[in-house]
Design a protein around this motif. Structure first.
Motif, PDB file in Angstrom:
ATOM      1  N   ARG A  95       0.434   9.596  -5.646  1.00 39.27           N
ATOM      2  CA  ARG A  95      -0.553   9.273  -6.689  1.00 39.27           C
ATOM      3  C   ARG A  95      -1.818   8.699  -6.031  1.00 39.27           C
ATOM      4  O   ARG A  95      -2.932   9.113  -6.341  1.00 39.27           O
ATOM      5  N   VAL A  96      -1.657   7.794  -5.073  1.00 39.58           N
ATOM      6  CA  VAL A  96      -2.824   7.194  -4.417  1.00 39.58           C
ATOM      7  C   VAL A  96      -3.395   8.141  -3.352  1.00 39.58           C
ATOM      8  O   VAL A  96      -4.597   8.307  -3.233  1.00 39.58           O
ATOM      9  N   ARG A  97      -2.516   8.789  -2.595  1.00 38.79           N
ATOM     10  CA  ARG A  97      -2.994   9.686  -1.540  1.00 38.79           C
ATOM     11  C   ARG A  97      -3.938  10.750  -2.121  1.00 38.79           C
ATOM     12  O   ARG A  97      -4.958  11.078  -1.525  1.00 38.79           O
ATOM     13  N   HIS A  99       2.344  18.326  18.185  1.00 38.53           N
ATOM     14  CA  HIS A  99       2.840  16.971  18.467  1.00 38.53           C
ATOM     15  C   HIS A  99       3.041  16.186  17.160  1.00 38.53           C
ATOM     16  O   HIS A  99       2.523  16.569  16.106  1.00 38.53           O
ATOM     17  N   VAL A 100       3.747  15.063  17.272  1.00 37.42           N
ATOM     18  CA  VAL A 100       3.952  14.223  16.084  1.00 37.42           C
ATOM     19  C   VAL A 100       3.193  12.895  16.195  1.00 37.42           C
ATOM     20  O   VAL A 100       3.581  11.896  15.589  1.00 37.42           O
ATOM     21  N   ALA A 101       2.090  12.892  16.945  1.00 32.39           N
ATOM     22  CA  ALA A 101       1.318  11.647  17.112  1.00 32.39           C
ATOM     23  C   ALA A 101       0.721  11.172  15.789  1.00 32.39           C
ATOM     24  O   ALA A 101       0.432   9.981  15.624  1.00 32.39           O
ATOM     25  N   PHE A 102       0.513  12.101  14.841  1.00 27.46           N
ATOM     26  CA  PHE A 102       0.038  11.708  13.508  1.00 27.46           C
ATOM     27  C   PHE A 102       1.197  11.654  12.510  1.00 27.46           C
ATOM     28  O   PHE A 102       0.979  11.651  11.299  1.00 27.46           O
ATOM     29  N   GLY A 103       2.418  11.635  12.998  1.00 26.36           N
ATOM     30  CA  GLY A 103       3.575  11.663  12.115  1.00 26.36           C
ATOM     31  C   GLY A 103       3.832  13.086  11.638  1.00 26.36           C
ATOM     32  O   GLY A 103       3.293  14.060  12.202  1.00 26.36           O
ATOM     33  N   PHE A 104       4.649  13.221  10.586  1.00 21.49           N
ATOM     34  CA  PHE A 104       4.991  14.532  10.051  1.00 21.49           C
ATOM     35  C   PHE A 104       5.522  14.333   8.641  1.00 21.49           C
ATOM     36  O   PHE A 104       6.051  13.271   8.325  1.00 21.49           O
ATOM     37  N   GLY A 105       5.363  15.340   7.800  1.00 25.67           N
ATOM     38  CA  GLY A 105       5.874  15.214   6.426  1.00 25.67           C
ATOM     39  C   GLY A 105       4.829  14.610   5.499  1.00 25.67           C
ATOM     40  O   GLY A 105       3.635  14.591   5.819  1.00 25.67           O
ATOM     41  N   VAL A 106       5.270  14.055   4.377  1.00 24.34           N
ATOM     42  CA  VAL A 106       4.328  13.639   3.332  1.00 24.34           C
ATOM     43  C   VAL A 106       3.408  12.490   3.754  1.00 24.34           C
ATOM     44  O   VAL A 106       2.317  12.332   3.215  1.00 24.34           O
ATOM     45  N   THR A 133     -11.068   4.005 -14.958  1.00 27.59           N
ATOM     46  CA  THR A 133     -10.341   4.795 -15.961  1.00 27.59           C
ATOM     47  C   THR A 133      -8.910   4.291 -16.137  1.00 27.59           C
ATOM     48  O   THR A 133      -8.117   4.900 -16.851  1.00 27.59           O
ATOM     49  N   GLY A 134      -8.566   3.235 -15.417  1.00 28.94           N
ATOM     50  CA  GLY A 134      -7.219   2.671 -15.551  1.00 28.94           C
ATOM     51  C   GLY A 134      -6.170   3.370 -14.705  1.00 28.94           C
ATOM     52  O   GLY A 134      -4.979   3.052 -14.775  1.00 28.94           O
ATOM     53  N   ALA A 135      -6.615   4.326 -13.844  1.00 31.88           N
ATOM     54  CA  ALA A 135      -5.643   5.056 -13.011  1.00 31.88           C
ATOM     55  C   ALA A 135      -5.185   4.226 -11.812  1.00 31.88           C
ATOM     56  O   ALA A 135      -4.158   4.513 -11.191  1.00 31.88           O
ATOM     57  N   MET A 136      -5.973   3.199 -11.458  1.00 30.78           N
ATOM     58  CA  MET A 136      -5.640   2.358 -10.298  1.00 30.78           C
ATOM     59  C   MET A 136      -5.962   0.918 -10.661  1.00 30.78           C
ATOM     60  O   MET A 136      -6.963   0.669 -11.342  1.00 30.78           O
ATOM     61  N   SER A 137      -5.115  -0.015 -10.199  1.00 35.96           N
ATOM     62  CA  SER A 137      -5.426  -1.426 -10.468  1.00 35.96           C
ATOM     63  C   SER A 137      -6.405  -1.940  -9.416  1.00 35.96           C
ATOM     64  O   SER A 137      -6.527  -1.355  -8.330  1.00 35.96           O
ATOM     65  N   LEU A 138      -7.081  -3.017  -9.724  1.00 37.91           N
ATOM     66  CA  LEU A 138      -8.021  -3.589  -8.756  1.00 37.91           C
ATOM     67  C   LEU A 138      -7.270  -4.058  -7.503  1.00 37.91           C
ATOM     68  O   LEU A 138      -7.741  -3.895  -6.376  1.00 37.91           O
ATOM     69  N   ASP A 139      -6.076  -4.620  -7.700  1.00 41.92           N
ATOM     70  CA  ASP A 139      -5.247  -5.052  -6.553  1.00 41.92           C
ATOM     71  C   ASP A 139      -4.918  -3.879  -5.646  1.00 41.92           C
ATOM     72  O   ASP A 139      -4.901  -3.992  -4.416  1.00 41.92           O
ATOM     73  N   ASP A 140      -4.620  -2.745  -6.264  1.00 38.97           N
ATOM     74  CA  ASP A 140      -4.285  -1.549  -5.493  1.00 38.97           C
ATOM     75  C   ASP A 140      -5.510  -1.081  -4.694  1.00 38.97           C
ATOM     76  O   ASP A 140      -5.400  -0.671  -3.529  1.00 38.97           O
ATOM     77  N   PRO A 156       0.800  -1.222   0.000  1.00 37.48           N
ATOM     78  CA  PRO A 156       0.000   0.000   0.000  1.00 37.48           C
ATOM     79  C   PRO A 156       0.840   1.283   0.000  1.00 37.48           C
ATOM     80  O   PRO A 156       2.029   1.245   0.291  1.00 37.48           O
ATOM     81  N   PHE A 157       0.177   2.397  -0.299  1.00 38.51           N
ATOM     82  CA  PHE A 157       0.903   3.663  -0.503  1.00 38.51           C
ATOM     83  C   PHE A 157       1.600   4.178   0.748  1.00 38.51           C
ATOM     84  O   PHE A 157       2.558   4.934   0.651  1.00 38.51           O
ATOM     85  N   ILE A 158       1.169   3.750   1.938  1.00 39.31           N
ATOM     86  CA  ILE A 158       1.818   4.222   3.181  1.00 39.31           C
ATOM     87  C   ILE A 158       3.283   3.775   3.233  1.00 39.31           C
ATOM     88  O   ILE A 158       4.114   4.403   3.876  1.00 39.31           O
TER      89      ILE A 158
END
Ligand code: HEM
Length: 391
Positions: free
Chosen positions: A94-96, A330-337, A211-218, A83-85
């Protein structure tokens, strides 16, 4: 050399074994539980700098990545269809971008009345059945599970199945059990994605897969991430939040007497509890000079987020639980992208679930002493497996 991670002995304090990290340098070498060596970050400034640095990677397939997660999670996170995480930009973004509109403050405002109804109905059912109750099964788990299953379009009659599988995935140390849980959840979501009920899965299928932007597996692996991250985390925050408030009666009284303190109290709980700690993992993909050290390309990096969120340089008297504190940084939700996609949802749920419970069940108290609670292991989301309460 300190070992990482280590288990908590109190639901709301960092592992006692991390005390050493509070003294001295903001980063140092650590021995991970799998035997690997890595850098452990304990300083607030350095944690934010590194989490926002494009020279660090979230991709678990990179050499040197600190692999301390339970085995089934490691398998999903290193598979070609991960997964994108656990991907870097541009694949991550792209997924986010496909999901972001579902989690904006505006969208969550629209959902608020429905979440409020869910909170009240859950309390009605708990009051009708008790006292006593296990707050995890009666309250903390149903609220976020109902909300995320409605958002995604996952049928509620399957909640026991997806809650059980998710719990096995995040907790079991038995690779066979957790592997089977991953397999059955993926198979379930694959079948659901064939003809999804209305919700985010159906929208993604139509707009992105169509539309083909995402696969079914994704789509399937993204749905599994959202379903799991969407209920296990907030559920733990509700349970540990209740314990923390009951153990700090002056702070609970402050929360009860002034509705204006609720949003700040939730941020303070997020900081104080820092439940998602051992998921904050990275590897350097280039040499990085920081705080007089050089993190070499290929070095693993782990963030001791519970200590980062108690760095006195960022939070005065950090061990004090103070609902009036301005703790939003705080950074309880993380930080950055990779900062938590579901943070606005979690905030709305917590701002409703915590005060409403204390308002409607004024005599709520723990039915066992805090030191007898069954705490989660160090490698997973921090929380309790059961929370016996009465009123
Ligand atoms: C209080 C509850 C929550 C906490 C403490 C929490 C914490 C976190 C943290 C620390 C990260 C960053 C991981 C990293 O940098 O590697 C993260 C990412 C994420 N969270 Fe949450 N989370 C919570 C609730 C939720 C909810 C309700 C959802 C809803 C679906 C959610 C979905 C996600 C997703 C999809 C990511 C990955 C974002 C990305 O990589 O761009 N989380 N969360």
């Amino acid at each position: 050399m300190i070992t990482y991670p280590q288990a908590r002995t109190c639901p709301y304090h960092p592992a006692p074994g991390y005390d050493e990290l509070r003294e001295g340098p903001p980063l140092r070498r650590t021995r991970l539980i799998n035997g690997q060596e890595a850098w452990v970050i304990s300083g607030y400034e350095q944690a934010r700098a590194l989490l926002a640095d494009s020279r660090v990677s979230s991709d678990r397939t990179n050499k040197g990545f600190p692999m301390i997660m339970p085995p089934a999670i490691a398998a999903v996170q290193t598979s070609p269809n991960r997964p994108f995480i656990v991907r870097d930009d541009p694949e991550h973004n792209r997924v986010r971008r496909m999901l972001i509109s579902e989690f904006t403050v505006r969208r969550l405002k629209e959902l608020q009345p429905e979440i409020e109804k869910i909170v009240h109905a859950t309390i009605d059912a708990m009051l009708a059945a008790g006292p006593p109750a296990d707050l995890v099964t009666a309250y903390s788990l149903p609220i976020p599970s109902l909300v995320i299953s409605r958002m995604l379009g996952v049928p509620w009659e399957d909640h026991e199945f997806f809650q059980r599988q998710t719990r096995t995935i995040v907790q079991s140390r038995d690779p066979k059990d957790s592997g089977e849980a991953v397999g059955s959840l993926l198979a379930y979501l694959s079948a659901l994605a064939q003809d999804p009920p209305p919700g985010l899965i159906a929208r993604l299928k139509e707009e992105q897969v169509g539309t083909g932007a995402m696969s079914l597996d994704d789509l399937v692996v993204t749905s599994m991430l959202l379903l799991g991250a969407g209920h296990e985390t907030t559920s733990s925050m509700i349970s540990l939040g209740v314990i923390t408030l009951l153990e700090h009666p002056d702070q609970l009284a402050a929360l009860r007497s002034d509705a204006g303190t609720v949003a700040g109290a939730v941020e303070e709980l997020l900081r104080y509890l820092t439940i998602v700690e051992t998921a904050l993992l990275r590897v350097a993909v280039e040499d990085i000079e920081i705080a007089g050290e050089v993190i070499k390309a290929g070095d693993g990096i782990v963030f001791a987020a519970s200590i980062v969120n108690r760095d006195p340089a960022a939070f005065e008297h950090p061990d004090r639980f103070d609902v009036a504190r301005q703790a939003n940084h705080h950074v309880a939700f993380g930080f950055g992208v990779h900062q938590c996609l579901g943070q606005n949802l979690a905030r709305v749920e917590l701002r409703l679930a915590l005060p409403t419970l204390f308002e409607r069940v004024p005599g709520l108290r723990l039915a066992v002493p805090v030191d007898e609670l069954d705490l989660r292991p160090a490698t997973t989301i921090q929380g309790v497996n059961a929370l016996p309460v009465t009123w």
